[in-house]
Design a protein around this motif. Structure first.
Motif, PDB file in Angstrom:
ATOM      1  N   LEU A 254      87.950  48.610 -18.118  1.00  0.00           N
ATOM      2  CA  LEU A 254      86.656  48.867 -17.516  1.00  0.00           C
ATOM      3  C   LEU A 254      85.585  48.822 -18.823  1.00  0.00           C
ATOM      4  O   LEU A 254      85.634  49.526 -19.789  1.00  0.00           O
ATOM      5  CB  LEU A 254      86.481  50.216 -16.746  1.00  0.00           C
ATOM      6  N   MET A 255      84.643  47.864 -18.625  1.00  0.00           N
ATOM      7  CA  MET A 255      83.405  47.783 -19.666  1.00  0.00           C
ATOM      8  C   MET A 255      82.242  48.629 -19.240  1.00  0.00           C
ATOM      9  O   MET A 255      81.738  49.044 -20.011  1.00  0.00           O
ATOM     10  CB  MET A 255      83.367  46.315 -19.793  1.00  0.00           C
ATOM     11  N   GLN A 256      82.120  48.614 -18.224  1.00  0.00           N
ATOM     12  CA  GLN A 256      80.596  49.277 -17.692  1.00  0.00           C
ATOM     13  C   GLN A 256      80.724  49.559 -16.217  1.00  0.00           C
ATOM     14  O   GLN A 256      81.308  48.982 -15.514  1.00  0.00           O
ATOM     15  CB  GLN A 256      79.376  48.788 -18.090  1.00  0.00           C
ATOM     16  N   SER A 257      80.111  50.744 -15.720  1.00  0.00           N
ATOM     17  CA  SER A 257      80.033  50.905 -14.514  1.00  0.00           C
ATOM     18  C   SER A 257      78.501  51.343 -14.027  1.00  0.00           C
ATOM     19  O   SER A 257      77.768  51.979 -14.864  1.00  0.00           O
ATOM     20  CB  SER A 257      80.800  52.387 -14.115  1.00  0.00           C
ATOM     21  N   ASN A 258      78.062  50.693 -13.181  1.00  0.00           N
ATOM     22  CA  ASN A 258      76.519  50.928 -12.452  1.00  0.00           C
ATOM     23  C   ASN A 258      76.466  51.074 -11.182  1.00  0.00           C
ATOM     24  O   ASN A 258      77.246  50.800 -10.363  1.00  0.00           O
ATOM     25  CB  ASN A 258      75.635  49.697 -12.775  1.00  0.00           C
ATOM     26  N   THR A 259      75.564  52.160 -10.756  1.00  0.00           N
ATOM     27  CA  THR A 259      75.412  52.693  -9.460  1.00  0.00           C
ATOM     28  C   THR A 259      74.009  51.777  -8.996  1.00  0.00           C
ATOM     29  O   THR A 259      73.081  51.573  -9.874  1.00  0.00           O
ATOM     30  CB  THR A 259      75.405  53.887  -9.188  1.00  0.00           C
ATOM     31  N   PHE A 260      73.887  51.655  -7.602  1.00  0.00           N
ATOM     32  CA  PHE A 260      72.704  51.350  -7.029  1.00  0.00           C
ATOM     33  C   PHE A 260      72.564  51.665  -5.718  1.00  0.00           C
ATOM     34  O   PHE A 260      73.114  52.251  -5.075  1.00  0.00           O
ATOM     35  CB  PHE A 260      73.028  49.617  -7.136  1.00  0.00           C
ATOM     36  N   ASN A 261      71.355  51.498  -5.169  1.00  0.00           N
ATOM     37  CA  ASN A 261      71.041  52.154  -3.972  1.00  0.00           C
ATOM     38  C   ASN A 261      69.924  51.236  -3.483  1.00  0.00           C
ATOM     39  O   ASN A 261      69.241  51.768  -2.507  1.00  0.00           O
ATOM     40  CB  ASN A 261      70.411  53.550  -3.879  1.00  0.00           C
ATOM     41  N   ALA A 262      69.603  50.002  -3.822  1.00  0.00           N
ATOM     42  CA  ALA A 262      68.676  49.045  -3.358  1.00  0.00           C
ATOM     43  C   ALA A 262      69.311  47.727  -2.925  1.00  0.00           C
ATOM     44  O   ALA A 262      70.491  47.502  -3.063  1.00  0.00           O
ATOM     45  CB  ALA A 262      67.677  48.964  -4.400  1.00  0.00           C
ATOM     46  N   THR A 263      68.358  46.961  -2.204  1.00  0.00           N
ATOM     47  CA  THR A 263      69.163  45.543  -1.818  1.00  0.00           C
ATOM     48  C   THR A 263      69.343  44.826  -2.979  1.00  0.00           C
ATOM     49  O   THR A 263      70.433  44.108  -2.897  1.00  0.00           O
ATOM     50  CB  THR A 263      67.927  45.077  -0.781  1.00  0.00           C
ATOM     51  N   GLU A 264      68.613  44.834  -3.929  1.00  0.00           N
ATOM     52  CA  GLU A 264      68.783  44.036  -4.902  1.00  0.00           C
ATOM     53  C   GLU A 264      68.342  44.933  -6.291  1.00  0.00           C
ATOM     54  O   GLU A 264      67.379  45.423  -6.039  1.00  0.00           O
ATOM     55  CB  GLU A 264      67.818  42.860  -5.034  1.00  0.00           C
ATOM     56  N   THR A 265      69.398  44.724  -7.376  1.00  0.00           N
ATOM     57  CA  THR A 265      69.086  45.371  -8.473  1.00  0.00           C
ATOM     58  C   THR A 265      69.675  44.866  -9.708  1.00  0.00           C
ATOM     59  O   THR A 265      70.254  43.744  -9.599  1.00  0.00           O
ATOM     60  CB  THR A 265      69.838  46.839  -8.251  1.00  0.00           C
ATOM     61  N   GLU A 266      68.671  45.140 -10.875  1.00  0.00           N
ATOM     62  CA  GLU A 266      69.086  44.329 -12.044  1.00  0.00           C
ATOM     63  C   GLU A 266      70.308  45.078 -12.846  1.00  0.00           C
ATOM     64  O   GLU A 266      70.048  46.105 -12.852  1.00  0.00           O
ATOM     65  CB  GLU A 266      67.971  44.137 -12.935  1.00  0.00           C
ATOM     66  N   ILE A 267      71.054  44.367 -13.331  1.00  0.00           N
ATOM     67  CA  ILE A 267      72.389  45.128 -14.252  1.00  0.00           C
ATOM     68  C   ILE A 267      72.175  44.577 -15.451  1.00  0.00           C
ATOM     69  O   ILE A 267      72.237  43.057 -15.746  1.00  0.00           O
ATOM     70  CB  ILE A 267      73.505  44.793 -13.643  1.00  0.00           C
ATOM     71  N   SER A 268      72.153  45.214 -16.504  1.00  0.00           N
ATOM     72  CA  SER A 268      72.035  44.855 -18.016  1.00  0.00           C
ATOM     73  C   SER A 268      73.602  44.163 -18.463  1.00  0.00           C
ATOM     74  O   SER A 268      74.602  45.107 -18.213  1.00  0.00           O
ATOM     75  CB  SER A 268      71.587  45.775 -18.810  1.00  0.00           C
ATOM     76  N   LEU A 269      73.487  43.138 -19.288  1.00  0.00           N
ATOM     77  CA  LEU A 269      74.761  42.731 -19.883  1.00  0.00           C
ATOM     78  C   LEU A 269      74.772  42.793 -21.394  1.00  0.00           C
ATOM     79  O   LEU A 269      75.513  42.381 -22.203  1.00  0.00           O
ATOM     80  CB  LEU A 269      75.289  41.363 -19.387  1.00  0.00           C
ATOM     81  N   ALA A 270      73.454  43.375 -21.710  1.00  0.00           N
ATOM     82  CA  ALA A 270      73.206  43.472 -23.250  1.00  0.00           C
ATOM     83  C   ALA A 270      74.126  43.799 -24.105  1.00  0.00           C
ATOM     84  O   ALA A 270      74.188  43.421 -25.158  1.00  0.00           O
ATOM     85  CB  ALA A 270      71.796  44.151 -23.511  1.00  0.00           C
ATOM     86  N   GLU A 271      75.095  44.819 -23.566  1.00  0.00           N
ATOM     87  CA  GLU A 271      76.061  45.588 -24.510  1.00  0.00           C
ATOM     88  C   GLU A 271      77.468  44.758 -24.491  1.00  0.00           C
ATOM     89  O   GLU A 271      78.324  45.172 -25.229  1.00  0.00           O
ATOM     90  CB  GLU A 271      76.239  46.900 -24.000  1.00  0.00           C
ATOM     91  N   LEU A 272      77.412  43.643 -23.596  1.00  0.00           N
ATOM     92  CA  LEU A 272      78.716  42.996 -23.414  1.00  0.00           C
ATOM     93  C   LEU A 272      78.793  41.568 -24.578  1.00  0.00           C
ATOM     94  O   LEU A 272      77.711  41.188 -24.639  1.00  0.00           O
ATOM     95  CB  LEU A 272      78.941  42.378 -21.987  1.00  0.00           C
ATOM     96  N   LYS A 273      79.910  41.553 -25.039  1.00  0.00           N
ATOM     97  CA  LYS A 273      80.047  40.300 -25.767  1.00  0.00           C
ATOM     98  C   LYS A 273      80.164  39.235 -25.006  1.00  0.00           C
ATOM     99  O   LYS A 273      80.478  39.139 -23.618  1.00  0.00           O
ATOM    100  CB  LYS A 273      81.202  40.450 -26.640  1.00  0.00           C
ATOM    101  N   ALA A 274      79.860  37.902 -25.263  1.00  0.00           N
ATOM    102  CA  ALA A 274      79.842  36.688 -24.526  1.00  0.00           C
ATOM    103  C   ALA A 274      81.275  36.370 -24.124  1.00  0.00           C
ATOM    104  O   ALA A 274      82.281  36.808 -24.748  1.00  0.00           O
ATOM    105  CB  ALA A 274      79.573  35.481 -25.356  1.00  0.00           C
ATOM    106  N   GLY A 275      81.467  36.155 -22.875  1.00  0.00           N
ATOM    107  CA  GLY A 275      82.930  35.818 -22.214  1.00  0.00           C
ATOM    108  C   GLY A 275      82.843  35.927 -20.782  1.00  0.00           C
ATOM    109  O   GLY A 275      81.769  35.893 -20.168  1.00  0.00           O
ATOM    110  N   LEU A 276      84.112  35.862 -20.268  1.00  0.00           N
ATOM    111  CA  LEU A 276      84.111  36.021 -18.802  1.00  0.00           C
ATOM    112  C   LEU A 276      84.654  37.532 -18.320  1.00  0.00           C
ATOM    113  O   LEU A 276      85.421  37.984 -19.184  1.00  0.00           O
ATOM    114  CB  LEU A 276      85.405  34.972 -18.488  1.00  0.00           C
ATOM    115  N   TYR A 277      84.037  37.921 -17.349  1.00  0.00           N
ATOM    116  CA  TYR A 277      84.187  39.127 -17.059  1.00  0.00           C
ATOM    117  C   TYR A 277      84.599  39.203 -15.288  1.00  0.00           C
ATOM    118  O   TYR A 277      84.012  38.534 -14.671  1.00  0.00           O
ATOM    119  CB  TYR A 277      83.033  40.276 -17.300  1.00  0.00           C
ATOM    120  N   LEU A 278      85.146  40.033 -15.106  1.00  0.00           N
ATOM    121  CA  LEU A 278      85.269  40.448 -13.580  1.00  0.00           C
ATOM    122  C   LEU A 278      84.531  41.590 -13.173  1.00  0.00           C
ATOM    123  O   LEU A 278      84.328  42.446 -13.668  1.00  0.00           O
ATOM    124  CB  LEU A 278      86.823  40.918 -13.218  1.00  0.00           C
TER     125      LEU A 278
END
Length: 359
Positions: free
Chosen positions: A317-341
């Motif tokens: 697990l690299m990061q976890s975000n909660t949301f409560n709107a139809t559309e939300t932005e999620i930051s990837l700034a802390e992740l290294k370049a690569g493929l994630y699930l």
């Protein structure tokens, strides 16, 4: 889906087909279009069943590994293949099952990205060709394995993203058909192999789109060219004189939903069958992304709250975000370049999953 003689197996997140109870996997008779009595009794987790392959058995992909079912009844035969990472593809050849993906071991035995099993004994074989990176797809042709992925060394030889392997040897064959970028999917049609990926050059031939044909008889790029390009990630399949390209579940900025494009093997006879297909899939875009992505819920889940988790390809697990709107932005700034699930879990228990690339 998977076509096996006069029957077709389908899989997904469904619990009914035409109002009849079916547990994420179903079988349809191609002759009459009727749903067959096949019904899996496996207690699949909430993670979706996302791929199936048929051979001696039905190989069902879910939750990283493969569960094996009887093709007639749907019951589990007691064989489960558990990788340290993820399995993306599997093919049978001469009573052996070859599985590829992103892993460093299977069933607590060390093997990298491509492994072989005896279908009768269900034991892993010692065959080990050691690709240095993940295997995305496998096809079988003339007793050999055609393997595509993100590797540049396999079978003790340099091979850029594509190789031919002899099941009786751990050394790659002499066929060389390199690409200049990873290959994500391949589809066989008689003596012609279609390849899809991020490449612009394959087998010393330049392509202006991400879809290339390869003549397996003459060992050279085919003359057919796709009349359009593709931006995103797709699955391909081919039968008779047609190749079909199906968009995967995520969206591009300017493309809503999935679409299907079908071509004949002649650039002058491309079938104009592009059509938007309404889907209830979740959207994570853009994909690939640099610093952030936007999450968009399907129309019937608008207003739902939940959590989105991002995992490495090793399952961490690299990061976890909660949301409560139809559309939300999620930051990837802390992740290294690569493929994630990613895995989206709504508060009502509904779950979605997919992959995202951080540039």
């Amino acid at each position: 889906l998977n076509v096996d003689n006069n029957q077709i197996f389908i899989c997904g997140q469904f619990t009914t087909v035409n109002g009849i109870s079916r547990n994420k996997v179903a079988k349809i008779n191609l002759d009459n279009g009727q749903l067959e009595s096949f019904n899996s009794s496996v207690n699949f987790p909430s993670w979706p069943v996302d791929r199936i392959e048929s051979g001696t058995y039905l190989y069902v992909f879910y939750d990283r590994g493969i569960t094996v079912l009887d093709k007639n009844s749907g019951t589990a035969i007691g064989w489960r293949i558990n990788p340290s990472g993820y399995i993306f593809t599997a093919k049978e050849l001469n009573n052996k099952l070859y599985v590829g993906g992103f892993f460093s071991g299977i069933d607590n035995q060390a093997v990298s990205h491509l492994a072989a099993f005896d279908v009768n004994t269900r034991q892993k074989l010692n065959w080990n060709v050691q690709p240095n990176d993940q295997v995305n797809d496998i096809e079988v042709y003339n007793g050999k394995l055609l393997v595509a992925g993100e590797f540049f060394n396999i079978g003790l030889r340099p091979r850029n993203y594509f190789a031919e392997l002899d099941p009786n040897s751990e050394i790659a064959t002499n066929m060389v058909a390199n690409a200049d970028a990873p290959i994500s999917d391949i589809a066989l049609n008689n003596n012609l192999l279609y390849l899809f990926g991020g490449f612009s050059i394959f087998a010393d031939t330049r392509f202006t789109t991400n879809l290339a044909p390869f003549d397996l008889v003459n060992k050279q790029a085919g003359t057919w060219r796709s009349p359009i390009g593709f931006n995103g990630s797709y699955n391909i399949s081919s039968a008779r004189n047609v190749v079909a390209v199906t968009k995967r579940t995520w969206q591009d900025w300017n493309q809503q939903g999935r679409y299907l494009q079908v071509f004949r093997n002649d650039p002058d006879l491309a079938l104009n069958t592009k059509s938007d297909i309404v889907t209830n899939d979740i959207a994570l875009f853009p994909n690939p992304a640099k610093d952030k992505v936007a999450l968009q819920l399907p129309a019937d889940k608008v207003g739902s709250a939940g959590t989105i988790n991002l995992y490495s390809m090793n399952g961490a697990l690299m990061q976890s975000n909660t949301f409560n709107a139809t559309e939300t932005e999620i930051s990837l700034a802390e992740l290294k370049a690569g493929l994630y699930l990613y895995k989206v879990i709504l508060d009502n228990g509904t779950q979605y999953s997919g992959k995202v690339v951080k540039e």
